[in-house]
Design a protein around this motif. Structure first.
Motif, PDB file in Angstrom:
ATOM      1  N   SER A   1     120.184  68.811  29.660  1.00 36.44           N
ATOM      2  CA  SER A   1     120.961  70.035  29.887  1.00 36.44           C
ATOM      3  C   SER A   1     120.530  71.136  28.916  1.00 36.44           C
ATOM      4  O   SER A   1     121.366  71.868  28.370  1.00 36.44           O
ATOM      5  CB  SER A   1     122.466  69.775  29.736  1.00 36.44           C
ATOM      6  OG  SER A   1     122.864  68.703  30.532  1.00 36.44           O
TER       7      SER A   1
ATOM      8  N   SER B   1     106.801  67.884  33.514  1.00 34.20           N
ATOM      9  CA  SER B   1     107.345  66.950  32.517  1.00 34.20           C
ATOM     10  C   SER B   1     108.319  67.663  31.589  1.00 34.20           C
ATOM     11  O   SER B   1     109.367  67.106  31.238  1.00 34.20           O
ATOM     12  CB  SER B   1     106.223  66.334  31.685  1.00 34.20           C
ATOM     13  OG  SER B   1     105.312  65.685  32.511  1.00 34.20           O
TER      14      SER B   1
ATOM     15  N   ASN C   1     111.628  68.094  33.254  1.00 35.66           N
ATOM     16  CA  ASN C   1     112.351  66.824  33.322  1.00 35.66           C
ATOM     17  C   ASN C   1     113.030  66.490  32.005  1.00 35.66           C
ATOM     18  O   ASN C   1     114.170  66.030  31.984  1.00 35.66           O
ATOM     19  CB  ASN C   1     111.387  65.693  33.704  1.00 35.66           C
ATOM     20  CG  ASN C   1     111.287  65.549  35.202  1.00 35.66           C
ATOM     21  OD1 ASN C   1     112.294  65.435  35.883  1.00 35.66           O
ATOM     22  ND2 ASN C   1     110.080  65.583  35.732  1.00 35.66           N
ATOM     23  N   VAL C   2     112.304  66.719  30.915  1.00 32.67           N
ATOM     24  CA  VAL C   2     112.874  66.393  29.606  1.00 32.67           C
ATOM     25  C   VAL C   2     113.999  67.373  29.262  1.00 32.67           C
ATOM     26  O   VAL C   2     115.112  66.976  28.918  1.00 32.67           O
ATOM     27  CB  VAL C   2     111.772  66.410  28.519  1.00 32.67           C
ATOM     28  CG1 VAL C   2     112.370  66.257  27.140  1.00 32.67           C
ATOM     29  CG2 VAL C   2     110.744  65.317  28.787  1.00 32.67           C
TER      30      VAL C   2
ATOM     31  N   ASN D   1     119.511  67.526  41.725  1.00 38.14           N
ATOM     32  CA  ASN D   1     120.032  67.321  40.366  1.00 38.14           C
ATOM     33  C   ASN D   1     120.958  68.443  39.912  1.00 38.14           C
ATOM     34  O   ASN D   1     121.493  68.380  38.810  1.00 38.14           O
ATOM     35  CB  ASN D   1     118.873  67.260  39.361  1.00 38.14           C
ATOM     36  CG  ASN D   1     117.938  66.123  39.630  1.00 38.14           C
ATOM     37  OD1 ASN D   1     118.267  65.213  40.375  1.00 38.14           O
ATOM     38  ND2 ASN D   1     116.759  66.161  39.042  1.00 38.14           N
TER      39      ASN D   1
ATOM     40  N   ASN E   1     117.073  67.254  31.845  1.00 41.37           N
ATOM     41  CA  ASN E   1     117.832  66.016  31.729  1.00 41.37           C
ATOM     42  C   ASN E   1     118.769  66.061  30.540  1.00 41.37           C
ATOM     43  O   ASN E   1     119.793  65.383  30.512  1.00 41.37           O
ATOM     44  CB  ASN E   1     116.869  64.826  31.589  1.00 41.37           C
ATOM     45  CG  ASN E   1     116.728  64.070  32.892  1.00 41.37           C
ATOM     46  OD1 ASN E   1     117.721  63.779  33.551  1.00 41.37           O
ATOM     47  ND2 ASN E   1     115.506  63.770  33.272  1.00 41.37           N
TER      48      ASN E   1
ATOM     49  N   TRP F   1     120.024  71.536  39.048  1.00 44.39           N
ATOM     50  CA  TRP F   1     119.396  72.147  37.881  1.00 44.39           C
ATOM     51  C   TRP F   1     119.073  73.629  38.097  1.00 44.39           C
ATOM     52  O   TRP F   1     118.658  74.302  37.166  1.00 44.39           O
ATOM     53  CB  TRP F   1     118.088  71.417  37.542  1.00 44.39           C
ATOM     54  CG  TRP F   1     118.282  70.077  36.889  1.00 44.39           C
ATOM     55  CD1 TRP F   1     119.442  69.556  36.405  1.00 44.39           C
ATOM     56  CD2 TRP F   1     117.276  69.094  36.641  1.00 44.39           C
ATOM     57  NE1 TRP F   1     119.224  68.299  35.871  1.00 44.39           N
ATOM     58  CE2 TRP F   1     117.907  68.000  36.003  1.00 44.39           C
ATOM     59  CE3 TRP F   1     115.906  69.020  36.890  1.00 44.39           C
ATOM     60  CZ2 TRP F   1     117.211  66.855  35.612  1.00 44.39           C
ATOM     61  CZ3 TRP F   1     115.219  67.876  36.496  1.00 44.39           C
ATOM     62  CH2 TRP F   1     115.861  66.805  35.865  1.00 44.39           C
TER      63      TRP F   1
END
Lengths: 322, 441
Positions: free
Chosen positions: B94, B85, B88-89, B115, B92, B117
């Motif tokens: 950056s 999590s 993801n936070v 993505n 997302n 990342w």
């Protein structure tokens, strides 16, 4: 201040523009005018905050719900109209069962909390010895965070090592799986919610009861009404607005329950999705599946669902006063 | 009603508004870290990791690395869900506040690659002779690749090991070598009324899938065959039935709510005879703080038992290290990976009982001496027989696990598995279409 000093408005000019040369009439302002500007200056930070923290996320979520966003929020995405909404509404495996569980959890927990809260408030209405202590004890479940409460109950209700099963055995009753069971999990979580939030209902209703006039009840007593009749026909109608307010507040909060479900059953709402409410489902879509478009659509639908519930509750519960 | 006695001129109002906007602007600019600039020497190298014996051991040694690069290291240890999590936070948004990321190559690496990342490490890894990329086992090396690029470096490997109580199986002729023998021994030893269970294991819908995979392979099944769902096959059905019966009949109550965190303590407390889970957690059963004396003194380790298709456990890289694409300290992050996953550290950690991913440490008798002899032998055999994955190899692994795990729960609950498998098979087929669409997007 003399109002006559302000010149009359002329065609083609702003009404507040003073005539050239009328120096005395240029700077004076009424208190109302000054206050209006000061008010906006004072409000500006709050408005900016609301815009950034509420309006923008809502608008962004709405926009996201119309896209096929996947993987990353800022990744390339296409607008796909209402497909996410039709996908969600056509999903009988996850969406509709989650909506049903959300409703069952909310209705079940809130009804129990209201009935118990009202009963406790009626018992505590008249002062008694140790009242302050009782009120203090009542507040304790409200002070703990839901995650801490979830972990606490998880330990108590552990099927193998929890104290609850030791107590049941001591009473000669069969051991239970509690939160380890697919069928018992949702009822158990509703009871935990009742344990935590009934005190709040009690305190709200107690506050409402303390503002009621005593004369109507005394009149009913003189007329020969018994305790139940006085409660049913005198106290309850007068308590209506408070009850409706408490009900709306609690129902909205219960609809949004997430932390205690996550703390006890983890992501995904249990092995058979047994406690997967719309909140838990949207969380899973976002953080486990990275389906941001679909998750946003579910959240928009959920928001509409909450608004619908509030409207119904306000209408049914004497909303004008609530 | 008036609240002010002073009239406010247009100019004053303008000044006030400009002041407020300026203050907010200054506040906002102060809150945001400058993007694209190299942080000062005082900024720490930020590492996010799973709370695992490997990361705890590395954390204890970071002082040595800090002296080497002249920069402080800040290490955050989280559970796997929390870690996922957080990524993801942060990513997302950056976020630049994480440099080295501990990732599960088989769980989230593909979607992170989708993505963009993760930093492409190909040149760094292959261009560094001292790092010796070829020294890593083949399965972990393959799992580190996405679209031909090396996106992570494996640091911990896992295989399923059969943990058993030696004192209880003495009369049964030793640990079971087949799944049939495991079933009958587990059923025989179960005494539910006394709170003792023949078998304990993961039963959660998603959490159980990785352990169940070895049962599936050993029954001759797989998650996918030629890119299509294979969970509706006869072999998969048999594996679902077997696992459900084992855990449902010989397992503790509430088995469907059990993942590693719930199942492991039951065995550690001496309440179960058999337990199959990752070999990397074996030290828990030798730890006086976790396991009872009865377990510590009598725990035995055996290879994964053979099913109808033989013994086919998984042999996977459970955790790897990658570099955040938005990191401003990528050079230092790579230095950290070189240090933490290098030959020297891998050997040191394996000597402490943490199974690594390098071939050299597995062929070094000194590093294997750290493990109990029967465990070392079980690990060696499982690694030899193992498949390099323990979950479907798709983009949305979480969703796939939820679908594949559903019949497992039905089986544990004693429900009729066949219709649930049929439905899950159809759902998995639909899912694969959607997953492929995402892959192509």
């Amino acid at each position: 201040m003399a109002a006559t000093e302000v010149s009359a408005p002329q065609a083609g000019t702003r009404s507040s523009t003073p005539r050239p040369g009328a120096r005395r009439t240029r700077t004076p302002r009424t208190f109302e005018q000054a206050n209006r500007r000061l008010k906006w200056a004072m409000l500006a930070p709050a408005l900016l905050f609301v815009g950034l923290m509420i309006v923008f996320p809502l608008a962004f979520t709405l926009d996201l719900s119309l896209t096929d966003a996947f993987g990353a929020v800022n990744a390339d995405k296409r607008h796909i109209g209402l497909r996410n909404f039709t996908d969600a509404l056509g999903d009988t495996r996850r969406f509709w069962p989650a909506a049903r569980r959300t409703l069952v959890f909310t209705v079940g927990a809130v009804i129990l909390e209201t009935v118990l809260g009202l009963a406790l408030a009626m018992l505590m209405r008249k002062p008694f010895r140790g009242m302050r202590l009782v009120r203090t004890v009542l507040i304790i479940p409200l002070l703990a965070t839901p995650v801490a409460i979830g972990i606490l109950w998880l330990l108590i209700l552990d099927p193998t090592n929890g104290i609850a099963n030791h107590l049941l055995e001591g009473l000669g009753l069969p051991r239970q799986e509690f939160l380890g069971s697919v069928s018992q999990s949702l009822p158990m979580l509703m009871l935990i919610d009742v344990w935590q939030w009934t005190p709040m209902m009690t305190l709200l209703l107690l506050a409402g009861l303390s503002t009621l006039p005593e004369e109507p009840e005394e009149a009913a007593l003189v007329d020969g009404a018994n305790a139940w009749q006085r409660f049913r026909y005198v106290v309850l109608p007068m308590l209506g607005p408070t009850l409706a307010t408490a009900l709306v507040l609690r129902a909205v909060d219960a609809l949004k329950t997430f932390d205690i479900l996550y703390a006890t059953k983890g992501a995904g709402g249990g092995s058979d999705f047994e406690v997967e409410t719309l909140n838990v489902y949207a969380y899973g879509l976002t953080f486990d599946y990275q389906e941001y478009g679909l998750a946003a659509a579910v959240l928009v639908l959920f928001t509409l669902f909450i608004i619908g519930v509030v409207v119904v509750l306000r209408r049914r519960g004497g909303g004008k006063n609530a | 009603m008036s609240t002010s006695s002073q009239p406010l001129s247009r100019r004053s109002f303008g000044r006030l508004a400009a002041g407020a906007a300026g203050a907010i602007g200054m506040g906002a600019s102060g809150a945001c870290a400058p993007q694209g600039t190299r942080p000062s020497a005082r900024s720490p190298l930020r590492i996010m990791a799973i709370n695992h014996v490997w990361s705890q051991a590395i954390k204890r040694r970071t002082k040595e690395f800090e002296e080497r690069i002249g920069r402080r290291v800040s290490m955050t240890l989280l559970t796997s869900d929390q870690l996922s999590s957080s990524y993801n936070v942060k990513l997302n948004a950056s976020g630049t506040d994480v440099d080295v990321m501990m990732v599960r190559a088989l769980q989230e690496q593909l979607v992170f690659a989708h993505n963009d990342w993760l930093t492409d490490l190909t040149d760094l890894v292959e261009g560094d002779k001292e790092f010796a990329w070829a020294d890593f086992q083949k399965a972990p090396r393959d799992a580190s690749l996405a679209a031909g690029k090396i996106l992570s470096v494996p640091v911990v490997t896992e295989r399923p090991t059969l943990y058993y109580r030696k004192d209880l199986v003495e009369g049964l002729g030793g640990p079971p070598r087949t799944l049939d023998a495991l079933m009958s021994a587990a059923l025989e030893l179960t005494e539910k009324k006394k709170g003792f269970y023949g078998y304990v294991g993961r039963g959660q819908r998603s959490g159980a899938v990785s352990q169940w995979s070895s049962f599936l392979y050993s029954h001759g099944g797989d998650f996918l065959v030629d890119g299509k769902s294979a969970i509706g096959s006869r072999q998969a059905l048999a594996a679902y039935d077997y696992y459900g019966k084992l855990l449902g009949t010989a397992g503790p109550p509430g088995a469907t709510n059990m993942s590693l965190e719930q199942a492991m303590p039951i065995f550690a407390q001496g309440k179960a005879a058999f337990y199959i889970d990752a070999d990397a957690i074996y030290s828990n059963f030798l730890d006086p703080k976790i396991a009872t004396p009865a377990v510590r003194e009598s725990v035995g380790f055996a290879p994964f038992p053979a099913g109808p298709a033989g013994a086919k456990p998984h042999n996977i890289p459970s955790w790897s290290l990658g570099i955040n694409k938005f990191s401003l300290l990528r050079d230092d992050a790579w230095e950290f990976i070189r240090w933490a996953a290098g030959p020297k550290m891998s050997a040191a950690l394996q000597s402490d009982g943490i199974p690594g991913a390098r071939r050299s440490v597995w062929s070094d008798r000194r590093t294997l001496a750290a493990f109990p002899p029967d465990l070392a032998e079980a690990m060696r055999l499982n690694a030899e027989r193992g498949l390099g994955y323990d979950r479907p190899r798709v983009l949305q692994v979480g969703r796939a696990r939820d679908i594949v795990g559903r019949p497992l729960v039905a089986a544990i609950l004693g429900e009729s598995v066949r219709p649930v498998v049929r439905d899950a098979d159809a759902e998995f087929a639909e899912f694969l279409v959607r997953d492929n669409r995402h892959k192509e997007s």
